[in-house]
Design a protein around this motif. Structure first.
Motif, PDB file in Angstrom:
ATOM      1  N   VAL A  89     -80.515 -31.436 -66.160  1.00  0.00           N
ATOM      2  CA  VAL A  89     -80.534 -30.271 -65.270  1.00  0.00           C
ATOM      3  C   VAL A  89     -79.325 -29.364 -65.481  1.00  0.00           C
ATOM      4  N   ALA A  90     -78.371 -29.784 -66.261  1.00  0.00           N
ATOM      5  CA  ALA A  90     -77.231 -28.919 -66.581  1.00  0.00           C
ATOM      6  C   ALA A  90     -77.702 -27.640 -67.263  1.00  0.00           C
ATOM      7  N   ARG A  91     -78.873 -27.686 -67.892  1.00  0.00           N
ATOM      8  CA  ARG A  91     -79.436 -26.519 -68.589  1.00  0.00           C
ATOM      9  C   ARG A  91     -80.486 -25.793 -67.749  1.00  0.00           C
ATOM     10  N   SER A  92     -80.623 -26.153 -66.497  1.00  0.00           N
ATOM     11  CA  SER A  92     -81.678 -25.595 -65.646  1.00  0.00           C
ATOM     12  C   SER A  92     -81.367 -24.178 -65.171  1.00  0.00           C
ATOM     13  N   CYS A  93     -82.436 -23.452 -64.886  1.00  0.00           N
ATOM     14  CA  CYS A  93     -82.312 -22.182 -64.188  1.00  0.00           C
ATOM     15  C   CYS A  93     -82.075 -22.500 -62.699  1.00  0.00           C
ATOM     16  N   PRO A  94     -81.833 -21.506 -61.859  1.00  0.00           N
ATOM     17  CA  PRO A  94     -81.661 -21.757 -60.434  1.00  0.00           C
ATOM     18  C   PRO A  94     -82.871 -22.470 -59.812  1.00  0.00           C
ATOM     19  N   VAL A  95     -82.582 -23.317 -58.833  1.00  0.00           N
ATOM     20  CA  VAL A  95     -83.596 -24.184 -58.218  1.00  0.00           C
ATOM     21  C   VAL A  95     -83.566 -24.025 -56.700  1.00  0.00           C
ATOM     22  N   PHE A 130     -90.563 -40.922 -50.643  1.00  0.00           N
ATOM     23  CA  PHE A 130     -89.841 -41.516 -51.773  1.00  0.00           C
ATOM     24  C   PHE A 130     -89.078 -40.473 -52.584  1.00  0.00           C
ATOM     25  N   THR A 131     -89.366 -39.191 -52.412  1.00  0.00           N
ATOM     26  CA  THR A 131     -88.660 -38.147 -53.167  1.00  0.00           C
ATOM     27  C   THR A 131     -87.368 -37.688 -52.489  1.00  0.00           C
ATOM     28  N   ALA A 132     -87.076 -38.165 -51.288  1.00  0.00           N
ATOM     29  CA  ALA A 132     -85.865 -37.727 -50.575  1.00  0.00           C
ATOM     30  C   ALA A 132     -84.590 -38.151 -51.303  1.00  0.00           C
ATOM     31  N   LYS A 133     -84.526 -39.386 -51.754  1.00  0.00           N
ATOM     32  CA  LYS A 133     -83.325 -39.846 -52.469  1.00  0.00           C
ATOM     33  C   LYS A 133     -83.168 -39.128 -53.813  1.00  0.00           C
ATOM     34  N   PRO A 134     -84.238 -38.968 -54.602  1.00  0.00           N
ATOM     35  CA  PRO A 134     -84.094 -38.158 -55.819  1.00  0.00           C
ATOM     36  C   PRO A 134     -83.637 -36.723 -55.512  1.00  0.00           C
ATOM     37  N   ALA A 135     -84.066 -36.168 -54.384  1.00  0.00           N
ATOM     38  CA  ALA A 135     -83.630 -34.817 -54.006  1.00  0.00           C
ATOM     39  C   ALA A 135     -82.127 -34.783 -53.773  1.00  0.00           C
ATOM     40  N   GLN A 136     -81.603 -35.811 -53.130  1.00  0.00           N
ATOM     41  CA  GLN A 136     -80.159 -35.885 -52.907  1.00  0.00           C
ATOM     42  C   GLN A 136     -79.413 -35.994 -54.229  1.00  0.00           C
ATOM     43  N   ARG A 137     -79.934 -36.803 -55.150  1.00  0.00           N
ATOM     44  CA  ARG A 137     -79.295 -36.934 -56.469  1.00  0.00           C
ATOM     45  C   ARG A 137     -79.377 -35.618 -57.246  1.00  0.00           C
ATOM     46  N   LEU A 138     -80.520 -34.926 -57.136  1.00  0.00           N
ATOM     47  CA  LEU A 138     -80.674 -33.634 -57.803  1.00  0.00           C
ATOM     48  C   LEU A 138     -79.653 -32.635 -57.266  1.00  0.00           C
ATOM     49  N   ASP A 139     -79.509 -32.579 -55.951  1.00  0.00           N
ATOM     50  CA  ASP A 139     -78.555 -31.671 -55.327  1.00  0.00           C
ATOM     51  C   ASP A 139     -77.143 -31.942 -55.834  1.00  0.00           C
ATOM     52  N   THR A 140     -76.752 -33.195 -55.856  1.00  0.00           N
ATOM     53  CA  THR A 140     -75.421 -33.582 -56.325  1.00  0.00           C
ATOM     54  C   THR A 140     -75.218 -33.221 -57.790  1.00  0.00           C
ATOM     55  N   THR A 141     -76.215 -33.508 -58.613  1.00  0.00           N
ATOM     56  CA  THR A 141     -76.081 -33.259 -60.054  1.00  0.00           C
ATOM     57  C   THR A 141     -76.071 -31.765 -60.364  1.00  0.00           C
ATOM     58  N   LEU A 142     -76.889 -30.992 -59.680  1.00  0.00           N
ATOM     59  CA  LEU A 142     -76.860 -29.536 -59.876  1.00  0.00           C
ATOM     60  C   LEU A 142     -75.499 -28.969 -59.487  1.00  0.00           C
ATOM     61  N   THR A 143     -74.932 -29.486 -58.402  1.00  0.00           N
ATOM     62  CA  THR A 143     -73.599 -29.053 -57.978  1.00  0.00           C
ATOM     63  C   THR A 143     -72.562 -29.403 -59.038  1.00  0.00           C
ATOM     64  N   GLN A 144     -72.626 -30.626 -59.558  1.00  0.00           N
ATOM     65  CA  GLN A 144     -71.673 -31.052 -60.589  1.00  0.00           C
ATOM     66  C   GLN A 144     -71.737 -30.150 -61.821  1.00  0.00           C
ATOM     67  N   HIS A 145     -72.923 -29.690 -62.162  1.00  0.00           N
ATOM     68  CA  HIS A 145     -73.094 -28.861 -63.360  1.00  0.00           C
ATOM     69  C   HIS A 145     -73.062 -27.361 -63.056  1.00  0.00           C
ATOM     70  N   GLN A 146     -72.730 -27.034 -61.821  1.00  0.00           N
ATOM     71  CA  GLN A 146     -72.591 -25.654 -61.377  1.00  0.00           C
ATOM     72  C   GLN A 146     -73.853 -24.825 -61.617  1.00  0.00           C
ATOM     73  N   VAL A 147     -75.005 -25.442 -61.387  1.00  0.00           N
ATOM     74  CA  VAL A 147     -76.288 -24.740 -61.456  1.00  0.00           C
ATOM     75  C   VAL A 147     -76.606 -24.252 -60.043  1.00  0.00           C
ATOM     76  N   GLU A 148     -76.864 -22.982 -59.919  1.00  0.00           N
ATOM     77  CA  GLU A 148     -77.173 -22.424 -58.609  1.00  0.00           C
ATOM     78  C   GLU A 148     -78.421 -23.096 -58.044  1.00  0.00           C
ATOM     79  N   HIS A 149     -78.358 -23.481 -56.772  1.00  0.00           N
ATOM     80  CA  HIS A 149     -79.489 -24.186 -56.172  1.00  0.00           C
ATOM     81  C   HIS A 149     -79.435 -24.162 -54.654  1.00  0.00           C
TER      82      HIS A 149
END
Length: 108
Positions: free
Chosen positions: A34-40, A49-68
């Motif tokens: 997701v470091a290469r992702s467009c804004p999300v 079951f998708t709530a925990k992956p959503a939290q991980r996605l939020d954290t990872t997008l923040t780490q890679h400075q992807v607008e979301h």
């Protein structure tokens, strides 16, 4: 706009995409793609079951400075956006849709 898991993976590999709006989607593997992702702008149910992956996605997008804008709606279940389904949640759906429209207006 495409709302499934495919959209996140696609956004990591196609620079033509300007923004995506996944709803209760799973993350790509490896998640660091997701470091290469467009804004999300993502909408996820809290009781799913998708709530925990959503939290991980939020954290990872923040780490890679992807607008979301990732939001987990407490008390909602999978398919909360489907107005023909048993788990439809009108308030969450309306909020999610307004977020998507505003986000797309800003990014597209």
């Amino acid at each position: 706009m495409y709302g499934g898991s495919f959209a996140i993976a696609w956004a990591c590999s196609d620079s033509r995409l300007k923004a995506i709006a996944p709803f209760y989607a799973m993350n790509p593997r490896p998640l660091e793609a997701v470091a290469r992702s467009c804004p999300v702008v993502g909408s996820y149910p809290g009781e799913d079951f998708t709530a925990k992956p959503a939290q991980r996605l939020d954290t990872t997008l923040t780490q890679h400075q992807v607008e979301h804008d990732i939001k987990i709606y407490p008390g909602t279940k999978h398919s909360f956006f489907n107005d023909q389904g048993k788990t439809y949640d009108a308030a969450a759906s309306q909020d999610a849709w307004q977020r998507v429209l505003a986000y797309f207006q800003e990014h597209i």
